[in-house]
Enzyme design. Structure first.
Site, PDB file in Angstrom:
ATOM      1  N   HIS A   9      28.185  11.304-161.031  1.00  8.44           N
ATOM      2  CA  HIS A   9      27.964  12.154-159.731  1.00  8.44           C
ATOM      3  C   HIS A   9      27.921  11.153-158.749  1.00  8.44           C
ATOM      4  CE1 HIS A   9      23.750  10.278-159.471  1.00  8.44           C
ATOM      5  NE2 HIS A   9      23.794  10.454-161.030  1.00  8.44           N
ATOM      6  N   GLN A  21      15.439   8.450-162.184  1.00 11.04           N
ATOM      7  CA  GLN A  21      15.708   9.744-162.057  1.00 11.04           C
ATOM      8  C   GLN A  21      15.715  10.816-162.955  1.00 11.04           C
ATOM      9  OE1 GLN A  21      19.046  10.784-158.845  1.00 11.04           O
ATOM     10  NE2 GLN A  21      19.805   8.889-159.660  1.00 11.04           N
ATOM     11  N   GLY A  22      16.216  10.042-164.547  1.00 11.32           N
ATOM     12  CA  GLY A  22      16.120  11.210-165.659  1.00 11.32           C
ATOM     13  C   GLY A  22      16.620  12.466-165.293  1.00 11.32           C
ATOM     14  N   GLU A  82      20.977  13.323-167.951  1.00 15.11           N
ATOM     15  CA  GLU A  82      20.827  11.772-167.963  1.00 15.11           C
ATOM     16  C   GLU A  82      19.639  11.790-169.044  1.00 15.11           C
ATOM     17  OE1 GLU A  82      21.901   9.091-168.264  1.00 15.11           O
ATOM     18  OE2 GLU A  82      21.913   8.257-166.322  1.00 15.11           O
TER      19      GLU A  82
END
Length: 171
Positions: A9, A21-22, A82
């Site tokens: 991304h 971010q996960g 992710e």
């Protein structure tokens, strides 16, 4: 023969803040939006049959911008999310001891296994297709490991993908 165009991304505000971010949605920066536009230009003359992507907002936004002028079937799949950082999600990377992840975080082994499942899924569902696969840095590394036959102990020898980078693979 299946061709995969694997992409990370565009840049997010969270990337700049250096946070885990996960599974957070993530918000593209102006640069991330421009990266997505440039990605669309880079892919303009490449034949694609479909899009397979993470369902997290930063990826959805990247795909929506990059592929705005193409009407392709698009599957959003949670397998492409992710790594789940658990209780570290939202924390600054330099605020924790990265050698001691929390018990509620997805492990390297779990992520590696999810990468295997994604590659098998693509082999089965998208055989013979040219597939745009858009996801995240760490899951993309696991996907590449399985395509390239890289052992889990060598996982981090696969170079990290830059935002909006494209890597092509043939299955």
């Amino acid at each position: 023969m299946t061709t995969i165009y694997l992409i990370r991304h565009g840049q997010t505000e969270e990337n700049l803040m250096r946070i885990f971010q996960g599974h957070m949605p993530g918000k593209l920066t102006e640069e991330g939006i421009e990266q997505a536009r440039n990605l669309g230009k880079e892919l303009r003359d490449i034949h694609l049959d479909c899009i397979l992507s993470s369902d997290l907002q930063r990826v959805v936004d990247t795909v929506s911008i990059a592929m705005a002028d193409r009407n392709l079937p698009w599957e959003q799949n949670r397998l492409l999310r992710e790594i789940d950082w658990g209780s570290w999600t939202g924390l600054k990377i330099d605020s924790v001891n990265t050698k001691n992840p929390p018990e509620d975080a997805e492990t390297k082994e779990m992520l590696y296994e999810r990468g295997r499942r994604i590659v098998e899924y693509i082999r089965e569902k998208y055989e013979g297709k040219d597939v745009l696969v858009v996801a995240h840095g760490l899951i993309n590394r696991s996907i590449q490991a399985h395509i390239l036959g890289v052992d889990i102990n060598e996982l981090y020898n696969i170079p990290h993908m830059k935002n909006a980078e494209v890597r092509k693979f043939i299955l």
